[in-house]
Motif scaffolding. Structure first.
Motif, PDB file in Angstrom:
ATOM      1  N   THR A 176       4.889 -11.913  -5.973  1.00 17.43           N
ATOM      2  CA  THR A 176       4.900 -12.340  -4.731  1.00 17.43           C
ATOM      3  C   THR A 176       6.175 -13.000  -4.186  1.00 17.43           C
ATOM      4  N   TRP A 222       6.646 -14.517   3.440  1.00 16.14           N
ATOM      5  CA  TRP A 222       6.531 -13.676   4.411  1.00 16.14           C
ATOM      6  C   TRP A 222       8.241 -13.075   4.895  1.00 16.14           C
ATOM      7  N   VAL A 252       4.145  -7.730   5.981  1.00 14.66           N
ATOM      8  CA  VAL A 252       3.025  -8.309   5.602  1.00 14.66           C
ATOM      9  C   VAL A 252       1.907  -7.741   6.446  1.00 14.66           C
ATOM     10  N   ILE A 253       0.955  -6.923   5.799  1.00 13.03           N
ATOM     11  CA  ILE A 253      -0.338  -6.406   6.543  1.00 13.03           C
ATOM     12  C   ILE A 253      -0.981  -7.281   7.625  1.00 13.03           C
ATOM     13  N   HIS A 254      -1.001  -6.825   8.690  1.00 15.23           N
ATOM     14  CA  HIS A 254      -1.905  -7.643   9.627  1.00 15.23           C
ATOM     15  C   HIS A 254      -3.060  -8.399   9.103  1.00 15.23           C
ATOM     16  N   SER A 264      -3.404 -10.208   6.495  1.00 19.58           N
ATOM     17  CA  SER A 264      -3.615 -10.712   5.119  1.00 19.58           C
ATOM     18  C   SER A 264      -3.361 -12.097   5.123  1.00 19.58           C
ATOM     19  N   LYS A 265      -4.189 -12.892   4.240  1.00 22.03           N
ATOM     20  CA  LYS A 265      -4.137 -14.224   3.930  1.00 22.03           C
ATOM     21  C   LYS A 265      -3.224 -14.671   2.635  1.00 22.03           C
ATOM     22  N   LEU A 319      -1.948 -15.588  -0.763  1.00 21.37           N
ATOM     23  CA  LEU A 319      -2.703 -15.701  -1.996  1.00 21.37           C
ATOM     24  C   LEU A 319      -2.532 -17.364  -2.574  1.00 21.37           C
ATOM     25  N   PHE A 354       2.618 -14.210  -0.328  1.00 22.33           N
ATOM     26  CA  PHE A 354       1.798 -13.079  -0.052  1.00 22.33           C
ATOM     27  C   PHE A 354       2.227 -12.145  -1.446  1.00 22.33           C
ATOM     28  N   SER A 400       0.435  -6.287  -3.165  1.00 20.27           N
ATOM     29  CA  SER A 400      -0.639  -5.395  -2.604  1.00 20.27           C
ATOM     30  C   SER A 400      -1.026  -5.938  -1.235  1.00 20.27           C
ATOM     31  N   GLN A 401      -0.244  -6.678  -0.781  1.00 20.96           N
ATOM     32  CA  GLN A 401      -0.404  -7.120   0.748  1.00 20.96           C
ATOM     33  C   GLN A 401       0.691  -6.571   1.848  1.00 20.96           C
TER      34      GLN A 401
END
Length: 82
Positions: free
Chosen positions: A31, A34, A44-46, A48-49, A51, A72, A75-76
């Motif tokens: 992790t 951002w 970061v993929i749009h 995504s929240k 973790l 994040f 995986s995100q």
């Protein structure tokens, strides 16, 4: 010199806080914030929240200010392509 000492102390405290929050959230993947992902060449993929989040010390300012950091997982994110 005072700022350098605060920064060094903040780094160890922040690392501990991040690890505790990560364990409490049950996260095992890599992790980063951002901005850390961005510096590493990822985005970061749009949608995504985060973790998990935690309060960290902003040692580089020299005043010990507290800020909230959101993390994040690997995986995100996706690698930035040219």
């Amino acid at each position: 010199m005072h700022r350098a000492w605060i920064t060094a102390k903040a780094e160890s405290i922040n690392s501990e806080r991040i690890e505790r929050a990560k364990v409490a959230a049950g996260i095992q993947e890599v992790t980063k914030t951002w901005s850390e992902w961005k510096k590493a060449g990822y985005e970061v993929i749009h949608g995504s929240k985060a973790l998990f989040g935690t309060e960290l010390i902003w040692g580089s300012k020299g005043d010990g200010a507290i800020y909230k950091a959101r993390f994040f997982g690997q995986s995100q994110v996706q690698e930035v392509t040219a």
